[in-house]
Scaffold this active site. Sequence first.
Site, PDB file in Angstrom:
ATOM      1  N   LYS A  42       0.814  -1.187   0.000  1.00 30.04           N
ATOM      2  CA  LYS A  42       0.000   0.000   0.000  1.00 30.04           C
ATOM      3  C   LYS A  42       0.864   1.260   0.000  1.00 30.04           C
ATOM      4  CE  LYS A  42      -3.063  -2.223   3.369  1.00 30.04           C
ATOM      5  NZ  LYS A  42      -3.523  -2.104   4.759  1.00 30.04           N
ATOM      6  N   GLU A  98       7.520   2.019  -6.565  1.00 33.32           N
ATOM      7  CA  GLU A  98       7.723   1.581  -5.180  1.00 33.32           C
ATOM      8  C   GLU A  98       8.025   2.791  -4.298  1.00 33.32           C
ATOM      9  OE1 GLU A  98       7.195  -0.332  -2.905  1.00 33.32           O
ATOM     10  OE2 GLU A  98       8.721  -1.866  -2.608  1.00 33.32           O
ATOM     11  N   ASP A 102      14.563  -0.865   0.242  1.00 31.36           N
ATOM     12  CA  ASP A 102      15.188  -1.068   1.550  1.00 31.36           C
ATOM     13  C   ASP A 102      16.135  -2.268   1.443  1.00 31.36           C
ATOM     14  OD1 ASP A 102      15.493  -0.610   4.347  1.00 31.36           O
ATOM     15  OD2 ASP A 102      13.954  -2.079   4.792  1.00 31.36           O
ATOM     16  N   ARG A 166       0.338   6.890   7.488  1.00 24.59           N
ATOM     17  CA  ARG A 166       0.367   6.931   6.022  1.00 24.59           C
ATOM     18  C   ARG A 166      -0.109   8.281   5.486  1.00 24.59           C
ATOM     19  NH1 ARG A 166       1.308   1.775   3.934  1.00 24.59           N
ATOM     20  NH2 ARG A 166       0.414   0.022   5.058  1.00 24.59           N
TER      21      ARG A 166
END
Length: 181
Positions: A42, A98, A102, A166
């Site tokens: 998400k 994206e 990471d 978020r």
Amino acid sequence: MHSDVKEILLSEEDIAKLVSDIAAQISEDYKDKKLLLVCVLKGSICFMADLMRKIDLPLEIEFLRAKSYLAGSSESCGDVQVKSAIDNLSEYDVVVVEDIFDTGRTLQKVKAKMIEDGAKSVRCCSLLDKPERRDESVTLKLDYVGKEIPNAFVVGYGLDYDEKYRGLPYVGILKPEVYGG
Ligand code: IMP
């Protein structure tokens, strides 16, 4: 600033500039292609929504789920699951969108899945890059990148910790005491 945030890493203005720069590069590179942006849910929704409006080309969009983090954890569990049901991928030149690169395992797995499902070509784009965290199993290099950031847990602009934060309009470093880091 939210009281759980230690420091703002990217302001709304910083983000807008990074998004515009990436959009300009993609607009140039995909002029004669059938572009499909694939958003990795998400965390990438804010980036996707802004990027698609800045790319000066006809394009289509799709979404897929990739999950590697355990609920309530700031550490990836390593086993990335990709759920995708995109039809007719062979017609499209795909750019995977994206939020953050990471360990790199998610994008590597998503790219492999797009190739396996027959995409004409696949490139990867990430707003943020944490090079210090890269897993040794990851060979994938980003084709489009907004900004390299230090090894800190960040939230906002779609990025969460345990599904929170978020909606923050900026990218901020979360206070370590909030996630026990
Ligand atoms: P990777 O597979 O380790 O590259 O992780 C990719 C996913 O982990 C990203 O799409 C994010 O959802 C999540 N992630 C990695 N670092 C952070 C962070 O600092 N804050 C929030 N989510 C993160």
